[in-house]
Design a protein around this motif. Sequence first.
Motif, PDB file in Angstrom:
ATOM      1  N   ILE A  84       8.209  14.829  -0.607  1.00 21.63           N
ATOM      2  CA  ILE A  84       7.165  14.441   0.278  1.00 21.63           C
ATOM      3  C   ILE A  84       7.710  13.099   0.852  1.00 21.63           C
ATOM      4  O   ILE A  84       7.273  13.084   1.882  1.00 21.63           O
ATOM      5  CB  ILE A  84       6.040  14.039  -0.655  1.00 21.63           C
ATOM      6  N   THR A  85       8.387  12.203   0.047  1.00 20.16           N
ATOM      7  CA  THR A  85       8.714  10.994   0.838  1.00 20.16           C
ATOM      8  C   THR A  85       9.700  11.562   1.951  1.00 20.16           C
ATOM      9  O   THR A  85       9.635  10.781   2.974  1.00 20.16           O
ATOM     10  CB  THR A  85       9.612  10.284  -0.109  1.00 20.16           C
ATOM     11  N   ASP A  86      10.467  12.387   1.661  1.00 22.41           N
ATOM     12  CA  ASP A  86      11.494  12.923   3.075  1.00 22.41           C
ATOM     13  C   ASP A  86      10.560  13.281   4.175  1.00 22.41           C
ATOM     14  O   ASP A  86      10.927  12.914   5.331  1.00 22.41           O
ATOM     15  CB  ASP A  86      12.467  14.091   2.645  1.00 22.41           C
ATOM     16  N   LEU A  87       9.580  13.952   3.682  1.00 26.47           N
ATOM     17  CA  LEU A  87       8.508  14.414   4.881  1.00 26.47           C
ATOM     18  C   LEU A  87       7.954  13.424   5.526  1.00 26.47           C
ATOM     19  O   LEU A  87       7.764  13.298   6.608  1.00 26.47           O
ATOM     20  CB  LEU A  87       7.533  15.418   4.347  1.00 26.47           C
ATOM     21  N   VAL A  88       7.557  12.380   4.666  1.00 31.33           N
ATOM     22  CA  VAL A  88       6.979  11.257   5.462  1.00 31.33           C
ATOM     23  C   VAL A  88       7.667  10.567   6.237  1.00 31.33           C
ATOM     24  O   VAL A  88       7.494   9.978   7.316  1.00 31.33           O
ATOM     25  CB  VAL A  88       6.227  10.211   4.192  1.00 31.33           C
ATOM     26  N   ARG A  89       8.894  10.325   5.907  1.00 29.16           N
ATOM     27  CA  ARG A  89      10.127   9.598   6.576  1.00 29.16           C
ATOM     28  C   ARG A  89      10.471  10.331   7.949  1.00 29.16           C
ATOM     29  O   ARG A  89      10.602   9.567   8.729  1.00 29.16           O
ATOM     30  CB  ARG A  89      11.339   9.610   5.825  1.00 29.16           C
ATOM     31  N   GLU A  90      10.413  11.584   7.688  1.00 24.91           N
ATOM     32  CA  GLU A  90      10.789  12.089   9.128  1.00 24.91           C
ATOM     33  C   GLU A  90       9.446  12.144  10.015  1.00 24.91           C
ATOM     34  O   GLU A  90       9.716  12.091  11.307  1.00 24.91           O
ATOM     35  CB  GLU A  90      11.084  13.864   8.951  1.00 24.91           C
ATOM     36  N   CYS A  91       8.256  12.240   9.545  1.00 26.54           N
ATOM     37  CA  CYS A  91       7.083  11.838  10.473  1.00 26.54           C
ATOM     38  C   CYS A  91       7.432  10.593  11.005  1.00 26.54           C
ATOM     39  O   CYS A  91       6.733  10.311  12.161  1.00 26.54           O
ATOM     40  CB  CYS A  91       5.860  11.956   9.673  1.00 26.54           C
ATOM     41  N   HIS A  92       7.601   9.428  10.175  1.00 24.32           N
ATOM     42  CA  HIS A  92       7.632   8.038  10.744  1.00 24.32           C
ATOM     43  C   HIS A  92       8.739   7.959  11.771  1.00 24.32           C
ATOM     44  O   HIS A  92       8.606   7.198  12.697  1.00 24.32           O
ATOM     45  CB  HIS A  92       8.248   7.291   9.509  1.00 24.32           C
TER      46      HIS A  92
ATOM     47  N   MET B  26       0.791  -1.277  -0.027  1.00 26.75           N
ATOM     48  CA  MET B  26      -0.022  -0.026   0.017  1.00 26.75           C
ATOM     49  C   MET B  26       0.878   1.193  -0.114  1.00 26.75           C
ATOM     50  O   MET B  26       0.487   2.275  -0.580  1.00 26.75           O
ATOM     51  CB  MET B  26      -1.002  -0.092   1.220  1.00 26.75           C
ATOM     52  N   LEU B  27       1.918   1.131   0.934  1.00 29.04           N
ATOM     53  CA  LEU B  27       2.807   2.354   0.654  1.00 29.04           C
ATOM     54  C   LEU B  27       3.480   2.573  -0.659  1.00 29.04           C
ATOM     55  O   LEU B  27       3.596   3.855  -1.269  1.00 29.04           O
ATOM     56  CB  LEU B  27       3.917   2.136   1.815  1.00 29.04           C
ATOM     57  N   LEU B  28       3.918   1.672  -1.315  1.00 33.16           N
ATOM     58  CA  LEU B  28       4.285   1.620  -2.528  1.00 33.16           C
ATOM     59  C   LEU B  28       3.344   2.242  -3.715  1.00 33.16           C
ATOM     60  O   LEU B  28       3.655   3.141  -4.507  1.00 33.16           O
ATOM     61  CB  LEU B  28       4.871   0.322  -3.117  1.00 33.16           C
ATOM     62  N   LYS B  29       2.296   1.910  -3.345  1.00 34.67           N
ATOM     63  CA  LYS B  29       1.141   2.270  -4.332  1.00 34.67           C
ATOM     64  C   LYS B  29       0.824   3.757  -4.266  1.00 34.67           C
ATOM     65  O   LYS B  29       0.483   4.521  -5.083  1.00 34.67           O
ATOM     66  CB  LYS B  29       0.033   1.431  -4.193  1.00 34.67           C
TER      67      LYS B  29
END
Length: 358
Positions: free
Chosen positions: A191-199, A175-178
């Motif tokens: 956006i991927t960097d933002l999501v990685r920081e939130c994670h 689901m994350l890949l999709k």
Amino acid sequence: MSSLGRWWWLIGLVALGWLLHQLLPILPPFLIAALLAYMGGPLVSRLEHVGLPRTLGVLLVFSVFFLSCLLILLVLVPLLGKQLMGLYQLTPKVIDWLQTVALPWLQSEFGLEEGFWRLDQLRDTLMSHLGSTTDTLRTLLSRLTASGLAILIWFGNALLVPVVGFYLMRDWDSMLLKLQALLPRRREAYITDLVRECHEVLGAFLRGQLLVMLALAIIYAIGLNLVGLNLGLLIGILSGLASIVPYMGFVVGIAAALLAALFQFGLDLYPLLGVVAVFAVGQALEGVLLTPWLVGDRIGLHPVAVIFAILAGGQLFGFTGVLLALPVAAVIMVLLRHIHEFYKLSHLYADPSDQSGH
């Protein structure tokens, strides 16, 4: 982005917020299932890396989780029920002590009027209800039985959590890949960097701090029971839960344990010293072993942010808001950090002497 495009984004966000608000009553089981999938996903991935099929790994993780919950229900709930009844019966004694010892001293020191506290009415009310506890439970049970629809809805939600959690945990990576494939190509890396920081923020807090809470609850409960405190299990678990905010569990737990020890043992010095030793050992283990090992140097949420997020979420959206509070707080904290960086690079923050022509 054009002005019209920004308006469409704004309208979409408002529509999404309105839709989520309308769906609040049915969101809790899905949010709990998502939390289980988020917490158990890394463990399933590790099992998959050692050669276990992902579906079998999910079944194994779920089996361990539900067996643990069943063990807690069979062992801890009856013990906690007895201790809650003991606390209920101890409350009038605490009120008597407050009225005859503590509050008269406060009145004499601060010049308060006589009868300012009116605790005698509260004590009489509690005493009158002590004998009717079984009648109250019987009435509550009959009302719950009468509302068959509410019981069916609650039971359906309870069954929905493991079903949704299973599919989310099994398909989490795909689901994350999709979702990543749907991102705008020009903004995908950002956006991927933002999501990685939130994670990182949310993962450090949930997986790390929650494990610290569990370990502290076990340490405090075992230690207080070894001291001989009747309410040791209850106070230990509450202290561990309060440790969601650093040091709050220590402050709340040692205050409650010392008060309970005073009413159980009087002014006997050894049980009081035992209580202090239990919490001192717990704090030492947390600082030296638990936090460095389970949380490490990963970024966590500030204690004030945790308190405000949980209270604000509960006030605005009830139980659903409490479940959403920490993820939303983690996202907001990361966004604020990036906004701060943009602000320091902007002309608003720049030193006028550094600008050309001035």
